[in-house]
Design a protein around this motif. Structure first.
Motif, short mmCIF file in Angstrom:
data_model
loop_
_atom_site.label_atom_id
_atom_site.label_comp_id
_atom_site.label_asym_id
_atom_site.label_seq_id
_atom_site.Cartn_x
_atom_site.Cartn_y
_atom_site.Cartn_z
N ILE A 93 0.84 -1.20 0.00
CA ILE A 93 0.00 0.00 0.00
C ILE A 93 0.88 1.25 0.00
CG2 ILE A 93 -1.79 1.24 1.27
CD1 ILE A 93 -2.58 -1.51 2.47
N TYR A 94 1.93 1.24 0.81
CA TYR A 94 2.84 2.37 0.84
C TYR A 94 3.45 2.62 -0.54
CZ TYR A 94 2.96 1.92 6.00
OH TYR A 94 2.65 1.85 7.33
N SER A 95 3.88 1.54 -1.18
CA SER A 95 4.52 1.66 -2.50
C SER A 95 3.57 2.25 -3.53
CB SER A 95 5.03 0.29 -2.96
OG SER A 95 6.01 -0.21 -2.07
N ALA A 96 2.30 1.82 -3.46
CA ALA A 96 1.31 2.37 -4.39
C ALA A 96 1.12 3.87 -4.17
CB ALA A 96 -0.02 1.64 -4.22
N ALA A 97 1.17 4.30 -2.91
CA ALA A 97 1.02 5.73 -2.61
C ALA A 97 2.24 6.53 -3.08
CB ALA A 97 0.82 5.92 -1.11
N LEU A 98 3.42 5.92 -3.05
CA LEU A 98 4.65 6.62 -3.46
C LEU A 98 4.87 6.60 -4.97
CD1 LEU A 98 7.20 5.42 -0.74
CD2 LEU A 98 6.16 7.68 -0.95
N ARG A 99 4.20 5.70 -5.67
CA ARG A 99 4.46 5.51 -7.09
C ARG A 99 4.36 6.79 -7.91
NH1 ARG A 99 2.27 4.46 -11.99
NH2 ARG A 99 3.35 2.91 -13.28
N PRO A 100 3.34 7.64 -7.70
CA PRO A 100 3.27 8.86 -8.52
C PRO A 100 4.48 9.77 -8.36
CG PRO A 100 1.18 8.45 -7.40
CD PRO A 100 2.16 7.50 -6.82
N HIS A 101 5.15 9.69 -7.22
CA HIS A 101 6.28 10.57 -6.96
C HIS A 101 7.58 10.04 -7.57
CE1 HIS A 101 3.92 12.93 -4.07
NE2 HIS A 101 3.46 11.78 -3.62
N PHE A 102 7.65 8.73 -7.82
CA PHE A 102 8.90 8.13 -8.29
C PHE A 102 8.73 7.31 -9.56
CE2 PHE A 102 9.42 8.39 -3.60
CZ PHE A 102 10.46 9.32 -3.57
N ALA A 103 7.60 7.47 -10.23
CA ALA A 103 7.32 6.67 -11.43
C ALA A 103 8.38 6.86 -12.51
CB ALA A 103 5.94 6.99 -11.97
N GLY A 104 8.99 8.02 -12.57
CA GLY A 104 9.98 8.29 -13.62
C GLY A 104 11.38 7.82 -13.30
N GLU A 105 11.60 7.26 -12.11
CA GLU A 105 12.94 6.82 -11.72
C GLU A 105 13.22 5.43 -12.26
OE1 GLU A 105 15.01 8.80 -10.33
OE2 GLU A 105 13.55 10.39 -9.93
N PRO A 106 14.49 5.09 -12.48
CA PRO A 106 14.84 3.73 -12.94
C PRO A 106 14.41 2.68 -11.92
CG PRO A 106 16.71 5.23 -13.16
CD PRO A 106 15.67 5.96 -12.38
N LEU A 107 14.21 1.45 -12.40
CA LEU A 107 13.75 0.36 -11.53
C LEU A 107 14.69 0.14 -10.36
CD1 LEU A 107 11.87 -2.00 -10.90
CD2 LEU A 107 13.19 -3.39 -12.50
N LYS A 108 16.01 0.19 -10.61
CA LYS A 108 16.95 -0.08 -9.52
C LYS A 108 16.85 0.98 -8.42
CE LYS A 108 20.86 2.16 -11.90
NZ LYS A 108 22.23 1.96 -12.42
#
Length: 242
Positions: A89-104
């Protein structure tokens, strides 16, 4: 040093400073987790390895009694997995803020994220005080200080377990610190509704196996906050004609 590198170093340092008020709570959690690992029967070297590789206080505390009791491996793994489902759930909430970052980068930030670091980030996002650029560096600074504090205190607790009474109630101290960090985020009605609903459901479902009560409370809180937010957006502003 290039201007870009200087900006990232500045953002990293700002993140390190931002987490300072919550470090006492992280220290308390780390110390009690370290003590609990050794008192549950783990050898010192295994306890240190668990602290470094697992890095999840609630999952460690949930799994330790099962390990000490010789529970089947699948039960231990399932308990740790369900206890940490909130991080999905935390990761889903943070996704909009870091969606453009590389996977690593996202994977590294995800590993070092904790309740304290997530709550601080989302509170700053709600206040609109996050840096406009290099948010990954800022969050990395937050996580680095939290990780260093946790590991230092956890390993201290592991090594000095025989001298630290478990009756000190350090776990409760960590909980109070987390409540103090979350409190300022509850100024909006949807957040307050979600927090109250989640707390009530988690308490009512406390007896469920594998710490499912915590997960049920998190899901119920999210649903309640979403519903409250949707209802608030539909309400006409004060003074508007019906």
């Amino acid at each position: 040093m290039s201007a870009h590198s200087a900006e990232r170093r500045a953002a990293f340092g700002a993140g390190q400073r931002a987490i300072l008020p919550s470090l006492p709570g992280s220290a308390a959690w780390g110390l009690i987790s370290g003590v609990a690992m050794v008192k549950s029967g783990l050898a010192v070297h295994w306890a240190i390895m668990m602290s470094l590789l697992v890095y999840a206080g609630s999952a460690q505390l949930a799994a330790l009694p099962l390990i000490a009791a010789g529970a089947p491996l699948w039960v231990i793994v399932a308990t740790g997995f369900i206890t940490n489902l909130r991080f999905v759930i935390y990761s889903a909430a943070l996704r909009p803020h870091f969606a453009g970052e590389p996977l690593k980068v996202r994977a590294a930030l995800g590993f070092f994220m904790t309740d304290f670091t997530f709550t601080l980030f989302m509170r700053r996002a709600q206040e609109g005080s996050l840096p406009e650029r290099n948010r990954d560096a800022w969050f990395a600074g937050v996580c680095s200080n939290n990780w260093l504090t946790w590991q230092t205190c956890a390993i201290t607790g592991i090594v000095a377990a025989s001298y630290v009474p478990t009756q000190w109630g350090l776990e409760f101290t960590g909980t109070l610190a987390l409540v103090a960090l979350v409190g300022p985020s509850l100024s909006a009605r949807p957040a307050l509704v979600g927090a109250v609903t989640g707390a009530v459901v988690a308490l009512l479902a406390h007896g469920l196996p594998f710490k499912l009560g915590l997960f049920c409370g998190a899901i119920a809180g999210i649903i309640a906050a979403t519903v409250a937010d949707n209802l608030a957006t539909r309400e006409p502003p004060a003074g508007a004609p019906a």
